[in-house]
Each structure stands twice: as structure tokens, then as C-alpha cells.
Scaffold this motif. Structure first.
Motif, PDB file in Angstrom:
ATOM      1  N   THR A 146      -8.987   1.841   1.639  1.00  0.00           N
ATOM      2  CA  THR A 146      -8.216   2.752   2.479  1.00  0.00           C
ATOM      3  C   THR A 146      -6.796   2.836   1.938  1.00  0.00           C
ATOM      4  O   THR A 146      -6.171   1.795   1.709  1.00  0.00           O
ATOM      5  CB  THR A 146      -8.197   2.265   3.936  1.00  0.00           C
ATOM      6  OG1 THR A 146      -9.541   2.092   4.398  1.00  0.00           O
ATOM      7  CG2 THR A 146      -7.482   3.266   4.833  1.00  0.00           C
ATOM      8  N   PRO A 147      -6.264   4.046   1.719  1.00  0.00           N
ATOM      9  CA  PRO A 147      -4.884   4.138   1.234  1.00  0.00           C
ATOM     10  C   PRO A 147      -3.886   3.776   2.315  1.00  0.00           C
ATOM     11  O   PRO A 147      -4.088   4.060   3.502  1.00  0.00           O
ATOM     12  CB  PRO A 147      -4.767   5.616   0.821  1.00  0.00           C
ATOM     13  CG  PRO A 147      -5.797   6.325   1.645  1.00  0.00           C
ATOM     14  CD  PRO A 147      -6.916   5.357   1.833  1.00  0.00           C
ATOM     15  N   GLY A 148      -2.796   3.127   1.909  1.00  0.00           N
ATOM     16  CA  GLY A 148      -1.734   2.749   2.820  1.00  0.00           C
ATOM     17  C   GLY A 148      -0.389   3.201   2.303  1.00  0.00           C
ATOM     18  O   GLY A 148      -0.284   3.977   1.346  1.00  0.00           O
ATOM     19  N   GLU A 149       0.682   2.724   2.943  1.00  0.00           N
ATOM     20  CA  GLU A 149       2.040   3.088   2.554  1.00  0.00           C
ATOM     21  C   GLU A 149       2.414   2.328   1.284  1.00  0.00           C
ATOM     22  O   GLU A 149       2.817   1.169   1.331  1.00  0.00           O
ATOM     23  CB  GLU A 149       3.018   2.772   3.687  1.00  0.00           C
ATOM     24  CG  GLU A 149       2.759   3.573   4.958  1.00  0.00           C
ATOM     25  CD  GLU A 149       3.768   3.240   6.036  1.00  0.00           C
ATOM     26  OE1 GLU A 149       4.603   2.327   5.808  1.00  0.00           O
ATOM     27  OE2 GLU A 149       3.739   3.879   7.090  1.00  0.00           O
ATOM     28  N   GLY A 150       2.226   2.974   0.139  1.00  0.00           N
ATOM     29  CA  GLY A 150       2.498   2.314  -1.128  1.00  0.00           C
ATOM     30  C   GLY A 150       1.571   1.142  -1.371  1.00  0.00           C
ATOM     31  O   GLY A 150       1.943   0.173  -2.043  1.00  0.00           O
ATOM     32  N   SER A 151       0.351   1.214  -0.837  1.00  0.00           N
ATOM     33  CA  SER A 151      -0.588   0.100  -0.959  1.00  0.00           C
ATOM     34  C   SER A 151      -2.011   0.623  -0.815  1.00  0.00           C
ATOM     35  O   SER A 151      -2.240   1.781  -0.484  1.00  0.00           O
ATOM     36  CB  SER A 151      -0.313  -0.961   0.113  1.00  0.00           C
ATOM     37  OG  SER A 151      -0.500  -0.414   1.414  1.00  0.00           O
ATOM     38  N   LEU A 152      -2.967  -0.271  -1.078  1.00  0.00           N
ATOM     39  CA  LEU A 152      -4.383  -0.001  -0.877  1.00  0.00           C
ATOM     40  C   LEU A 152      -4.974  -1.165  -0.088  1.00  0.00           C
ATOM     41  O   LEU A 152      -4.727  -2.328  -0.406  1.00  0.00           O
ATOM     42  CB  LEU A 152      -5.112   0.167  -2.209  1.00  0.00           C
ATOM     43  CG  LEU A 152      -4.751   1.393  -3.049  1.00  0.00           C
ATOM     44  CD1 LEU A 152      -5.463   1.345  -4.394  1.00  0.00           C
ATOM     45  CD2 LEU A 152      -5.099   2.677  -2.316  1.00  0.00           C
ATOM     46  N   ILE A 153      -5.737  -0.853   0.936  1.00  0.00           N
ATOM     47  CA  ILE A 153      -6.385  -1.863   1.773  1.00  0.00           C
ATOM     48  C   ILE A 153      -7.852  -1.937   1.372  1.00  0.00           C
ATOM     49  O   ILE A 153      -8.575  -0.939   1.450  1.00  0.00           O
ATOM     50  CB  ILE A 153      -6.241  -1.526   3.257  1.00  0.00           C
ATOM     51  CG1 ILE A 153      -4.756  -1.379   3.622  1.00  0.00           C
ATOM     52  CG2 ILE A 153      -6.898  -2.594   4.121  1.00  0.00           C
ATOM     53  CD1 ILE A 153      -4.531  -0.848   5.016  1.00  0.00           C
ATOM     54  N   VAL A 154      -8.293  -3.104   0.932  1.00  0.00           N
ATOM     55  CA  VAL A 154      -9.647  -3.300   0.415  1.00  0.00           C
ATOM     56  C   VAL A 154     -10.416  -4.184   1.392  1.00  0.00           C
ATOM     57  O   VAL A 154      -9.941  -5.270   1.771  1.00  0.00           O
ATOM     58  CB  VAL A 154      -9.629  -3.943  -0.988  1.00  0.00           C
ATOM     59  CG1 VAL A 154     -11.049  -4.060  -1.533  1.00  0.00           C
ATOM     60  CG2 VAL A 154      -8.753  -3.140  -1.940  1.00  0.00           C
ATOM     61  N   MET A 155     -11.585  -3.722   1.802  1.00  0.00           N
ATOM     62  CA  MET A 155     -12.485  -4.481   2.672  1.00  0.00           C
ATOM     63  C   MET A 155     -13.838  -4.590   1.969  1.00  0.00           C
ATOM     64  O   MET A 155     -14.338  -3.611   1.413  1.00  0.00           O
ATOM     65  CB  MET A 155     -12.653  -3.786   4.016  1.00  0.00           C
ATOM     66  CG  MET A 155     -11.356  -3.523   4.759  1.00  0.00           C
ATOM     67  SD  MET A 155     -10.642  -5.002   5.481  1.00  0.00           S
ATOM     68  CE  MET A 155     -11.866  -5.362   6.744  1.00  0.00           C
ATOM     69  N   CYS A 156     -14.408  -5.790   1.993  1.00  0.00           N
ATOM     70  CA  CYS A 156     -15.712  -5.988   1.351  1.00  0.00           C
ATOM     71  C   CYS A 156     -16.423  -7.142   2.028  1.00  0.00           C
ATOM     72  O   CYS A 156     -15.866  -7.841   2.878  1.00  0.00           O
ATOM     73  CB  CYS A 156     -15.563  -6.238  -0.146  1.00  0.00           C
ATOM     74  SG  CYS A 156     -14.607  -7.717  -0.567  1.00  0.00           S
ATOM     75  N   ALA A 157     -17.665  -7.340   1.626  1.00  0.00           N
ATOM     76  CA  ALA A 157     -18.490  -8.445   2.130  1.00  0.00           C
ATOM     77  C   ALA A 157     -18.916  -9.316   0.952  1.00  0.00           C
ATOM     78  O   ALA A 157     -19.012  -8.839  -0.178  1.00  0.00           O
ATOM     79  CB  ALA A 157     -19.719  -7.901   2.860  1.00  0.00           C
ATOM     80  N   PRO A 158     -19.177 -10.607   1.174  1.00  0.00           N
ATOM     81  CA  PRO A 158     -19.605 -11.484   0.077  1.00  0.00           C
ATOM     82  C   PRO A 158     -20.914 -10.999  -0.546  1.00  0.00           C
ATOM     83  O   PRO A 158     -21.720 -10.334   0.112  1.00  0.00           O
ATOM     84  CB  PRO A 158     -19.783 -12.846   0.762  1.00  0.00           C
ATOM     85  CG  PRO A 158     -18.999 -12.763   2.031  1.00  0.00           C
ATOM     86  CD  PRO A 158     -19.052 -11.326   2.457  1.00  0.00           C
ATOM     87  N   PRO A 159     -21.143 -11.332  -1.801  1.00  0.00           N
ATOM     88  CA  PRO A 159     -22.397 -10.910  -2.446  1.00  0.00           C
ATOM     89  C   PRO A 159     -23.639 -11.455  -1.758  1.00  0.00           C
ATOM     90  O   PRO A 159     -24.664 -10.777  -1.705  1.00  0.00           O
ATOM     91  CB  PRO A 159     -22.259 -11.456  -3.870  1.00  0.00           C
ATOM     92  CG  PRO A 159     -20.786 -11.631  -4.080  1.00  0.00           C
ATOM     93  CD  PRO A 159     -20.228 -11.984  -2.752  1.00  0.00           C
ATOM     94  N   PHE A 160     -23.571 -12.671  -1.226  1.00  0.00           N
ATOM     95  CA  PHE A 160     -24.701 -13.258  -0.501  1.00  0.00           C
ATOM     96  C   PHE A 160     -24.174 -14.357   0.404  1.00  0.00           C
ATOM     97  O   PHE A 160     -23.026 -14.789   0.290  1.00  0.00           O
ATOM     98  CB  PHE A 160     -25.781 -13.788  -1.458  1.00  0.00           C
ATOM     99  CG  PHE A 160     -25.304 -14.868  -2.390  1.00  0.00           C
ATOM    100  CD1 PHE A 160     -25.532 -16.214  -2.116  1.00  0.00           C
ATOM    101  CD2 PHE A 160     -24.631 -14.548  -3.571  1.00  0.00           C
ATOM    102  CE1 PHE A 160     -25.100 -17.202  -2.975  1.00  0.00           C
ATOM    103  CE2 PHE A 160     -24.204 -15.532  -4.439  1.00  0.00           C
ATOM    104  CZ  PHE A 160     -24.431 -16.866  -4.139  1.00  0.00           C
TER     105      PHE A 160
END
Length: 351
Positions: A146-160
Motif C-alpha cells: 500500500t502506498p503511503g506518505e513517502g513510504s510503502l506499507i508491506v503486509m505478508c504472511a509466512p511461507p508456512f
């Protein structure tokens, strides 16, 4: 001295004995063994595969048996899944949950052999493994940026799924500006990552890597990178402040230009402006009613109202003053004596 003469021939005799035993129809180890066994450890998967043994002379099909043991244990048939007398060349030990299957931190050894009726091959042992030590870690799951104010917000889940008391995941972000150099940030302990201090209104691409860290053994297993995601950052706080100032100055300058232009036009076309803004004369009410309904006798009424009438008054007062007597002996030749004027004062008359 004669027994010593047989010593050089002992290896030859032993080799001949083995070949005779292998060619004997009563031997149970004459069946060829499976070839090239290997264990596949990818994320939570545990799969043993091999190449089939050549078919024997019997009419029965060749089947396979797989056994396992822990570091100091005994060999046992696999009970979690059916890997006893199977016709396939693969045995999947992948457990549906962490509470089932082989523990990922245990030392596991596997072996297998081919069987055909009463015949069987020799056991083929697979090198021992520990899942946390030998696993191939895939990319993180469900990566969202997700784009932010001069930043990027990254969300993910573990591979397993893993046991957090034994191991953990740490994350690295590989990112680059389009047509720019690659950079790496990390490790991040959480799967929610804020990639900040980026340039506003720039397109960045990134990939996320999850590394498995087995804490007690100090083992780190690198992971595969996720698919690249490219997004444009938004304005940060300082950029927004600058934008507000620039927009305010622009609007103020535009208003000044418009006001000056209007004032100049008013001065130049003052007469025309007066003509435009002069209110038109109103139509008399009688004519307006006539225009609405021409059958009404409005014009006749107007003619009657406009006919001359006698002047009227409320009262009339006559004011007179006493005349002076002419001086004695004063007579102007060629003139007549004026009549004696009416004597009297202010004579009020009632109205």
C-alpha cells in the motif's frame, strides 16, 4: 605351511560364494533395489521419491516399503501415511498440522526397498535430515503493498507454519526505483513492514524475502523472493505543506490578476457597463393589463381620465388696500382722473 598357500585365494573364493548366493533361486535379496532416492523439503512439504527398480522374473507386481527412525531409535514402518507395499514411487509425509508428522527439529532417517512376493531387495538408506536445517523456504504468501506518505506499507504472511518456540521468520525487502539501483532493507521481525524515507511521487518496485531462523542451532535458511510489486508513493508531510503554500500563492495571484483585469475593463468600457446595468423602464400598470387582456376597456378609461376638467378650489380671499388721496393741484394734462378705489381692508369671505 599349506594353510598359508590358501590365503591369496581367499578373496576370490568369497566373491564366487556371493555370486552363487545371488544366483540361487532361494535368495531373498536378488530383487534390484530402488534407485536415486531423494527427499524433497519445500516449506512444509516432506516427500520421498525414487526411481523404480527393474522388474524381476516373477509375475507379481513390484511394490515398495518405506521405514524411518530417529537419531537413536529403531527402524519402523511409516504409520502416518500408507508407505508400506505401495506401487507408486513416491511417499508424501507432509502433515496436515504441526502436531502430526515428523517434528521439524528432529533428526530423521529413511530407508526403502522393493518387494515382489517373497522376494525383496536390499535396503536403500536416504541421508538423514532435519526439516529446519535442510528446508527450502519459498516466498512469503499474500504479499500486499500500500502506498503511503513517502513510504510503502508491506503486509505478508509466512511461507508456512512453524513452531514459534523453536524457529522464527525474518524478512528482507529488496526494492528499487524504476531505472535505479537495487537496495535491501532488513531484517524485519514482523510481517508488517513500513518502508519509509522514500521519495514522494516516485514509482518503486519491491520483492520480499522470508528467511527461516532456527534459533537454538543458529541456522538460517534463505528464502525465495516474491513476485515484484510496483507502486507510486504519495506526498509526505513536507511536500504537502509546500503544495498548500504554492496552491495558496497561485490562487491569490490569480485573484489579483482577475481583479486587475475587471477594473481595467470597467474603466475602459464604463459607458457600455452603465448601459448594460441600467434598469429598463417599467411598463405602466394599465398598459401591462391591456397587453394581458386587450378586450378590457382600459384605453377608454385612460382617455376619460385624461379629459380636461375645471379647476376647483376650496376658497378665495380678496385683499385690498386703501388708496391715497391725490395731492391738491396735481393734474397731469391729457389724463383722466382715476376712479376712486374701493376702500376697505382685508375682507374675509367664508368658503
Amino acid at each position: 605351511m599349506r594353510p598359508l598357500l590358501w590365503l591369496p585365494l581367499l578373496p576370490v573364493l568369497l566373491l564366487c560364494g556371493r555370486e552363487a548366493a545371488a544366483s540361487s533361486p532361494n535368495s531373498l535379496s536378488q530383487l534390484p533395489a530402488p534407485q536415486h532416492p531423494k527427499i524433497r523439503l519445500y516449506n512444509a512439504e516432506q516427500v520421498l521419491s525414487w526411481q523404480p527398480a527393474p522388474l524381476g522374473n516373477g509375475t507379481r507386481p513390484v511394490v515398495y516399503r518405506v521405514q524411518y527412525k530417529y537419531a537413536m531409535g529403531e527402524w519402523n514402518d511409516v504409520t502416518q501415511v500408507n508407505c508400506t507395499q505401495i506401487a507408486g514411487t513416491e511417499c508424501d509425509f507432509t502433515a496436515a498440522s504441526l502436531s502430526n508428522g515428523f517434528p521439524m527439529y528432529f533428526n530423521i532417517s529413511l530407508r526403502l526397498r522393493a518387494e515382489q512376493g517373497e522376494l525383496h531387495s536390499a535396503w536403500v538408506t536416504v541421508p538423514w535430515f532435519q526439516h529446519y536445517r535442510n528446508v527450502t523456504v519459498g516466498p512469503p504468501r499474500n504479499v500486499r503493498v500500500t502506498p503511503g506518505e513517502g513510504s510503502l506499507i508491506v503486509m505478508c504472511a509466512p511461507p508456512f507454519d512453524i513452531s514459534t518456540t523453536m524457529a522464527t521468520f525474518q524478512y528482507y525487502v529488496h526494492y528499487w526505483e524504476k531505472a535505479g539501483t537495487h537496495q535491501v532493507r532488513g531484517p524485519f521481525k514482523s510481517s508488517s513492514i513500513l518502508l519509509e524515507d522514500l521519495k514522494p511521487f516516485r514509482v518503486y518496485c519491491l520483492q520480499v524475502e522470508a528467511q527461516l531462523l532456527w534459533v537454538s542451532q543458529n541456522v538460517i535458511r534463505p528464502g525465495h523472493l516474491s513476485n515484484a510489486s510496483c507502486l507510486e508513493t504519495t506526498a509526505d508531510a513536507s511536500t504537502k505543506h509546500q503544495q498548500i503554500i504554492l496552491i495558496s500563492l497561485g490562487v491569490f495571484s490569480l485573484l489579483l490578476v482577475l481583479a486587475g483585469t475587471c477594473y481595467f475593463l470597467v474603466l475602459k468600457y464604463r459607458g457600455l457597463v452603465k448601459y448594460w446595468f441600467h434598469s429598463p423602464p417599467n411598463i405602466p400598470l394599465q398598459i401591462e393589463e391591456y397587453l394581458k387582456d386587450p378586450d378590457q376597456p382600459i384605453l377608454e378609461a385612460l382617455d376619460n381620465d385624461s379629459s380636461p376638467k375645471d379647476d376647483t378650489w376650496d376658497c378665495v380671499s380678496v385683499i385690498s388696500f386703501p388708496a391715497k388721496e391725490p395731492e391738491a393741484g396735481l393734474h397731469v394734462p391729457g389724463t383722466r382722473a382715476l376712479a376712486q378705489p374701493w376702500e376697505g381692508g382685508l375682507e374675509p369671505r367664508s368658503c
